[in-house]
Design an enzyme around this catalytic site. Structure first.
Site, mmCIF file in Angstrom:
data_model
loop_
_atom_site.group_PDB
_atom_site.id
_atom_site.type_symbol
_atom_site.label_atom_id
_atom_site.label_comp_id
_atom_site.label_asym_id
_atom_site.label_seq_id
_atom_site.Cartn_x
_atom_site.Cartn_y
_atom_site.Cartn_z
ATOM 1 N N GLN A 1 -8.725 34.099 -66.427
ATOM 2 C CA GLN A 1 -8.311 32.793 -65.906
ATOM 3 C C GLN A 1 -8.267 32.749 -64.379
ATOM 4 O O GLN A 1 -8.297 31.665 -63.800
ATOM 5 C CB GLN A 1 -6.949 32.420 -66.498
ATOM 6 C CG GLN A 1 -7.024 32.248 -68.006
ATOM 7 C CD GLN A 1 -5.686 31.913 -68.622
ATOM 8 O OE1 GLN A 1 -4.930 32.809 -68.985
ATOM 9 N NE2 GLN A 1 -5.366 30.634 -68.747
ATOM 10 N N HIS B 1 -6.095 39.866 -73.289
ATOM 11 C CA HIS B 1 -5.631 38.477 -73.134
ATOM 12 C C HIS B 1 -6.796 37.552 -73.517
ATOM 13 O O HIS B 1 -7.493 37.003 -72.667
ATOM 14 C CB HIS B 1 -5.152 38.220 -71.703
ATOM 15 C CG HIS B 1 -4.274 36.997 -71.587
ATOM 16 N ND1 HIS B 1 -2.977 37.034 -71.104
ATOM 17 C CD2 HIS B 1 -4.505 35.711 -71.896
ATOM 18 C CE1 HIS B 1 -2.466 35.818 -71.116
ATOM 19 N NE2 HIS B 1 -3.377 34.989 -71.589
ATOM 20 N N ASN C 1 -2.023 39.782 -76.013
ATOM 21 C CA ASN C 1 -1.386 38.503 -75.731
ATOM 22 C C ASN C 1 -1.547 37.541 -76.898
ATOM 23 O O ASN C 1 -2.665 37.329 -77.381
ATOM 24 C CB ASN C 1 -2.016 37.866 -74.484
ATOM 25 C CG ASN C 1 -1.377 36.526 -74.171
ATOM 26 O OD1 ASN C 1 -0.193 36.468 -73.814
ATOM 27 N ND2 ASN C 1 -2.123 35.435 -74.324
ATOM 28 N N GLU C 2 -0.461 36.982 -77.337
ATOM 29 C CA GLU C 2 -0.454 35.904 -78.336
ATOM 30 C C GLU C 2 -1.434 36.125 -79.489
ATOM 31 O O GLU C 2 -2.360 35.329 -79.703
ATOM 32 C CB GLU C 2 -0.756 34.568 -77.656
ATOM 33 C CG GLU C 2 0.273 34.203 -76.610
ATOM 34 C CD GLU C 2 0.125 32.790 -76.080
ATOM 35 O OE1 GLU C 2 -0.941 32.186 -76.270
ATOM 36 O OE2 GLU C 2 1.081 32.284 -75.482
HETATM 37 C C1 FCB Z 1 -0.782 30.566 -73.225
HETATM 38 C C2 FCB Z 1 -1.806 31.590 -72.774
HETATM 39 C C3 FCB Z 1 -2.090 31.541 -71.295
HETATM 40 C C4 FCB Z 1 -2.187 30.136 -70.792
HETATM 41 C C5 FCB Z 1 -0.989 29.330 -71.225
HETATM 42 C C6 FCB Z 1 -0.975 27.902 -70.725
HETATM 43 O O1 FCB Z 1 -0.917 30.311 -74.580
HETATM 44 O O2 FCB Z 1 -1.353 32.889 -73.075
HETATM 45 O O3 FCB Z 1 -3.276 32.267 -71.069
HETATM 46 O O4 FCB Z 1 -3.368 29.569 -71.174
HETATM 47 O O5 FCB Z 1 -0.917 29.307 -72.623
#
Ligand code: FCB
Length: 413
Positions: A24, A115, A159-160
């Site tokens: 990003q 990520h 991440n997530e």
């Molecule tokens: C999250 C992501 C991050 C960014 C935010 C707004 O879900 O982890 O990379 O995009 O949202």
């Protein structure tokens, strides 16, 4: 926690800062699956992003000037291992310099290893669906941890994971744009295996090198799931979504004793309103009528600070420290950013008061950046980015947040 005249004092040693992710902000991430996908789908491309790959020291100077004592960044797998089994010394050296640049400024690095983006070779050869995925991810992480381990205590492996698997394999909005419960399930299983293997590896490497005990987690995205109506379907769907999207991954890792803390990413609320009992509807339908309206961010997500408090209380049962690894707002005008941060910090402070051991708060994001399929439109940054000149400009909200970072105190107004 002290509550004198509405003032909130956070615990000593609290981590204050912001988060970013390689794809990003860095720019030129040409070896990744996202880069390739952007070229063909005709919308905005990440291109140079914020040129953070070369300008990171400037960005960390800003973070220091804003009194951040922690910073979350991600290492880009596609750069570190551009071909299977061939590691780039330049990329590894770069990330070692990045981490040292933080340390030199008195900023604690929190390093994410995945990520959302993957190396192209990996994506083309089965990606996360392939049974070799956990082993491949482990090999890459091992190379990184051996280089950075001396300087990094906090690790986020993935991440997530639930956002990644649902967006890429169920809802079909991110590469590889699949829509299959079965494929989502396979990827989830592989990600659990991958995390557990990397968790153990990091602990082992730290033992082998006589390093400080590491703290390893994932960053779990959680949404406040509020039933829109009081009927059984709404309530059942909210419960089910909470179990699946918010808790299932954490539960799987807790069962395997593979979390040292919980990294929590929190942004928004979903007003749950399934139109039928089908699994897709139960898992994804939201209220379209804007019942129970709340303010929204610039891409229409509900702003709901009390949801952070409610979710933090739900995490108490795990008996683990919690780090807010992301929380933020994209806004056209900056004034709402400070209100957002202030109100969410109040929720954090209430949760600490109620016995939840929250150890840090990382705002998303330090810089405006490339917001995935939404492109550069949403402005999440404490620092405004001019994408033409790459000039960085500190926003007023970041100065208010800086005062909290400096003092550890959230004042009453
Ligand atoms: C999250 C992501 C991050 C960014 C935010 C707004 O879900 O982890 O990379 O995009 O949202």
């Amino acid at each position: 926690m002290c509550y004198t005249s509405g003032m909130k004092k956070f615990p000593d040693g609290f981590l204050w800062g912001a988060a970013t992710a390689a794809h990003q902000v860095e720019g030129g991430n040409i070896g990744s699956d996202w880069w390739e996908w952007e070229q063909t789908r005709g919308r905005e491309r990440s291109g140079d992003a914020c040129r953070h790959y070369e300008l990171y020291e400037r960005d960390f100077d800003l973070a220091r000037s804003l009194h951040h004592n922690a910073h979350r960044l991600s290492v880009e797998w596609a750069r570190v291992e551009p071909q299977e089994g061939r590691f780039s010394d330049d990329a590894l050296k770069h990330y070692a310099e990045v981490v040292l640049a933080l340390k030199d400024r008195g900023i604690e690095p929190v390093v994410t290893l995945h990520h959302f983006t993957n190396p192209l070779w990996f994506a083309r050869d089965g990606g996360w669906e392939d049974r070799r995925a956990p082993g491949r991810f482990l090999r890459y992480c091992d190379a990184v941890v051996r280089i950075l381990g001396k300087h990094v205590r906090y690790w986020i492996t993935i991440n997530e994971p639930t956002i990644y698997v649902s967006h890429s394999f169920l809802f079909g909005v991110w590469p590889p744009q699949a829509r299959s419960l079965w494929r989502m399930w396979r990827v989830s299983r592989n990600m659990v295996r991958a995390h557990v293997a990397v968790f153990r590896m990091i602990h082992q490497v730290c033992r082998d090198f006589g390093l400080r005990e590491p703290a390893v987690s994932i960053a779990q995205h959680m949404t406040a799931l509020v039933p829109c109506g009081s009927g059984l379907r709404c309530r059942f769907a909210s419960w089910l979504r909470h179990k699946i999207f918010n808790e299932s991954f954490v539960d799987a890792l807790v069962r395997r004793r593979a979390l040292d803390f919980i990294g929590l990413n929190y942004y928004s609320r979903q007003l749950v309103e399934p139109s039928n009992w089908g699994i897709r509807s139960l898992l994804s339908d939201v209220c379209r009528e804007n019942h129970r309206p709340v303010p929204k961010n610039s891409v229409g997500w509900d702003i709901y600070p009390e949801g952070l408090y409610e979710l933090l209380l739900k995490l108490k049962k795990y008996d683990l420290p919690v780090m807010i690894a992301e929380n933020g707002i994209c806004a056209e005008e900056d004034a709402s950013r400070w209100i957002f941060i202030r109100d969410h910090l109040r929720s954090v402070s209430r949760a600490i008061g109620a016995g939840v051991p929250v150890t840090g708060y990382l705002y998303w994001s330090l810089l405006d950046n490339f917001e995935w399929e939404k492109g550069f439109g949403p402005r999440f940054g404490l620092v405004e980015m001019n994408y033409r000149t790459f000039e960085r400009k500190v926003r007023p909200s970041s100065l208010k947040y800086a005062e909290v970072c400096r003092t550890g105190v959230l004042s009453a107004e």
